[in-house]
Design a protein around this motif. Structure first.
Motif, mmCIF file in Angstrom:
data_model
loop_
_atom_site.group_PDB
_atom_site.id
_atom_site.type_symbol
_atom_site.label_atom_id
_atom_site.label_comp_id
_atom_site.label_asym_id
_atom_site.label_seq_id
_atom_site.Cartn_x
_atom_site.Cartn_y
_atom_site.Cartn_z
ATOM 1 N N TYR A 88 0.859 -1.190 0.000
ATOM 2 C CA TYR A 88 0.000 0.000 0.000
ATOM 3 C C TYR A 88 0.898 1.245 0.000
ATOM 4 O O TYR A 88 1.462 1.606 1.046
ATOM 5 N N PRO A 89 1.044 1.936 -1.149
ATOM 6 C CA PRO A 89 1.983 3.066 -1.233
ATOM 7 C C PRO A 89 1.628 4.214 -0.283
ATOM 8 O O PRO A 89 0.441 4.467 -0.033
ATOM 9 N N ASN A 90 2.674 4.881 0.190
ATOM 10 C CA ASN A 90 2.465 6.038 1.070
ATOM 11 C C ASN A 90 1.783 7.160 0.295
ATOM 12 O O ASN A 90 1.817 7.198 -0.924
ATOM 13 N N TYR A 91 1.201 8.095 1.043
ATOM 14 C CA TYR A 91 0.396 9.132 0.411
ATOM 15 C C TYR A 91 0.530 10.423 1.210
ATOM 16 O O TYR A 91 0.674 10.403 2.430
ATOM 17 N N GLU A 92 0.482 11.539 0.477
ATOM 18 C CA GLU A 92 0.605 12.834 1.153
ATOM 19 C C GLU A 92 -0.431 13.765 0.542
ATOM 20 O O GLU A 92 -0.583 13.808 -0.687
ATOM 21 N N HIS A 93 -1.161 14.474 1.375
ATOM 22 C CA HIS A 93 -2.144 15.437 0.854
ATOM 23 C C HIS A 93 -1.824 16.807 1.417
ATOM 24 O O HIS A 93 -1.866 17.006 2.632
ATOM 25 N N LYS A 94 -1.501 17.745 0.533
ATOM 26 C CA LYS A 94 -1.206 19.105 0.985
ATOM 27 C C LYS A 94 -2.526 19.825 1.253
ATOM 28 O O LYS A 94 -3.399 19.860 0.373
ATOM 29 N N GLY A 95 -2.706 20.354 2.432
ATOM 30 C CA GLY A 95 -3.938 21.067 2.764
ATOM 31 C C GLY A 95 -4.937 20.122 3.421
ATOM 32 O O GLY A 95 -5.749 19.494 2.742
ATOM 33 N N LEU A 96 -4.875 20.038 4.762
ATOM 34 C CA LEU A 96 -5.760 19.091 5.479
ATOM 35 C C LEU A 96 -7.232 19.428 5.255
ATOM 36 O O LEU A 96 -8.041 18.550 4.950
ATOM 37 N N ARG A 97 -7.579 20.709 5.369
ATOM 38 C CA ARG A 97 -8.993 21.099 5.279
ATOM 39 C C ARG A 97 -9.591 20.859 3.895
ATOM 40 O O ARG A 97 -10.800 20.685 3.754
ATOM 41 N N LYS A 98 -8.717 20.855 2.883
ATOM 42 C CA LYS A 98 -9.205 20.651 1.514
ATOM 43 C C LYS A 98 -9.816 19.258 1.338
ATOM 44 O O LYS A 98 -10.575 19.012 0.414
ATOM 45 N N ILE A 99 -9.450 18.332 2.222
ATOM 46 C CA ILE A 99 -9.958 16.950 2.111
ATOM 47 C C ILE A 99 -11.491 16.935 2.225
ATOM 48 O O ILE A 99 -12.163 16.104 1.623
ATOM 49 N N LYS A 100 -12.001 17.935 2.949
ATOM 50 C CA LYS A 100 -13.462 18.033 3.130
ATOM 51 C C LYS A 100 -14.184 18.135 1.784
ATOM 52 O O LYS A 100 -15.321 17.668 1.631
ATOM 53 N N ASN A 101 -13.529 18.741 0.790
ATOM 54 C CA ASN A 101 -14.201 18.951 -0.498
ATOM 55 C C ASN A 101 -13.749 17.991 -1.594
ATOM 56 O O ASN A 101 -14.087 18.182 -2.758
#
Ligand code: ADP
Ligand code: NG1
Ligand code: MG
Length: 468
Positions: A88-101
């Motif tokens: 399961y490859p690692n993952y990074e999402h810039k902007g935590l709050r953006k995940i809401k949308n």
């Protein structure tokens, strides 16, 4: 080293070892210790398959296998997601709050694993007030629930992400609310499940299966016969539910069946999305609903055009209500699906009643529970058409090996079978099933049996474990 906060059980040696490994991965990746760990179990459903999304009660239990998450806050505006298992490859999402949308259901070959985690984070961000949310999150995941196999690894992952996010935000939610939010959150992946998996993930209890009722969500203990032992065995056919439309088609077929029965009985079909709703409107018993299905639905497939004609509506309108964009050319079996649902709901009620009959001798009890499980399987195979030839063989071999009954568990089209036996017989039963099913087949002979066939008993639901 570890203090359990909400769980009533202490981590045993095995769990402690896994938590130590998880903590050491966390430290080597993020150069800090996790604030706490979350544990969310998988589940096995004893009976009541493909009826939760029709509103009917189901009877699962939480299992030992689980998803663990280690988490802490980050000073960066990000979500960092590491999985110890390198498939399961690692993952990074810039902007935590953006995940809401984020839209998470745009996939054609099946979602990447991190999208299930994002579902849980998104679900949490939708309910937690802004001021509670930290700048960023650092997380490491490690699970041992056999995936894509009906033991609900997906919901354990979504629920673990939700619980970890809610707890790090110090936001308070009841277990029932957590289960409800998690069930909604998992639909973001694209599958329209009914909430059983998330309910048992949060409401599971050591030593007791649960009767889960919906709307409002509540869970009641089901005391299993003392001598009963449940064995689960993998058909070694994987099935990821979100990578095709089999599951959602069944949800839609049940909805169409409810709406056509409503229409034919002069009930406003727009307000009857579930089979339980039409039963309530008609004020009939489950047994009476069988006759109503026979009288109102035909054996053959329905096309969308035909369904529109019967409901006196347009495809456009139906599309709005049922979101059927992808199903334009498909044909739908309604009578068979509705029959399964009403009869399976009745089997759940009988299963629970038999468990409660304290004066019935235990071997009669076990025979009757086994019969209900086998009947459930036949119905899933013949009416619901969600089995697989290898699962059918495994069920047959389980019964020939001495089980009182056996059935597929979870959504089907692959995955695990559950069989009921007794404490005295269980070891012989497992050896006999291994010979009859796995050793007999060249492809399956060299299987690692530790996660393929095992005894299971009701375990605790989700919990937080503090790191010291
Ligand atoms: P299940 O019956 O196991 O819930 P699903 O088809 O609903 O099967 O979803 C399984 C998916 O969940 C996997 O394909 C994978 O993306 C994800 N998953 C399960 N276990 C893990 C894990 N330990 N680590 C990462 N992702 C996982
Ligand atoms: P699986 O595929 O075992 O995770 C699914 C649904 C359940 C229920 C069962 C069939 C989700 C998350 N889970 O479980 O709600 O409908 O199939 O009984 O969609
Ligand atoms: Mg799942």
């Amino acid at each position: 080293m570890l203090k359990v906060q909400y769980d009533t059980h202490k981590p045993d040696k095995k769990l402690n070892n896994r938590l130590n490994i998880l903590a050491s991965h966390f430290r080597s990746n993020f150069r800090q210790t996790p604030s706490f760990f979350v544990r969310v179990p998988g589940r096995v459903n004893l009976i009541g398959e493909h009826i939760d999304y029709c509103g009917y009660s189901v009877c699962p239990m939480a299992i030992e296998h689980d998803i663990l998450v280690a988490i802490s806050k980050s000073d960066e505006d990000e979500l960092q997601l590491i999985n110890i298992d390198d498939k399961y490859p690692n993952y990074e999402h810039k902007g935590l709050r953006k995940i809401k949308n984020l839209r998470l259901d745009e996939n054609h070959t099946g979602p990447s694993w991190h999208k299930y985690f994002l579902c849980g984070v998104k679900g949490a961000l939708e309910v937690i007030p802004e001021e509670h949310i930290p700048k960023g999150l650092l997380t490491v995941v490690w699970g041992n629930i056999p995936p894509n196999a009906g033991l609900s690894s997906s919901s354990a992952l979504v629920s673990a992400a939700l619980l970890a996010t809610v707890h790090i935000c110090q936001y308070k939610m009841s277990k029932e609310d957590m289960a409800t939010v998690s069930a909604k959150a998992e639909t973001y992946i694209g599958t329209q499940g009914g909430g059983m998996d998330q309910a048992i993930a949060f409401l599971g209890k050591a030593g007791s299966a649960k009767l889960i009722k919906f709307n409002p969500l509540c869970a009641f203990d089901v005391a299993l016969p003392k001598n009963a032992v449940f064995v689960i065995a993998h058909s070694l056919v994987d099935h990821n539910k979100a990578s095709n439309s089999y599951f959602n088609t069944r949800v839609l077929e049940c909805r169409f069946a409810a709406q056509i029965i409503a229409k034919k009985n002069n009930i406003d079909w727009c307000n009857v999305p579930k089979l339980i709703d039409v039963q309530k409107c008609l004020n009939k018993t489950l047994e009476e609903m069988t006759a109503i299905v026979m009288a109102n639905l035909k054996e053959e497939h329905y096309t969308l055009e035909e369904i529109c004609q019967i409901l006196e509506t347009s495809l456009d309108e139906l599309k709005v209500i049922s979101n059927v964009l992808h199903y334009r050319t498909q044909k739908f079996k309604l009578k068979q699906r509705a029959l399964h649902v009403f009869q399976e709901a009745a089997r759940v009620a009988m299963f629970q009643e038999i468990c409660e009959l304290e004066d019935m001798d235990e071997s009669t009890q076990l025979c009757q529970l086994g019969n209900l499980m086998t009947k459930s399987h036949q119905s899933l195979k013949n009416l619901y058409e969600c089995s697989h030839p290898r699962i059918d063989t495994l069920v047959t071999k389980a019964i020939e090996s001495g089980a009182f009954g056996a059935r597929l568990t979870g959504a089907g089209w692959g995955g695990f079978v559950i069989a009921i036996t007794t404490a005295e017989k269980v070891n012989d039963f497992m050896e006999s099933l291994k010979s009859a099913f796995y050793y007999n087949n060249e492809e399956l002979r060299n299987t690692d049996f530790s996660n393929t066939i095992f005894k299971t008993e009701p375990k605790e639901g989700a919990g937080i474990i503090m790191s010291s």
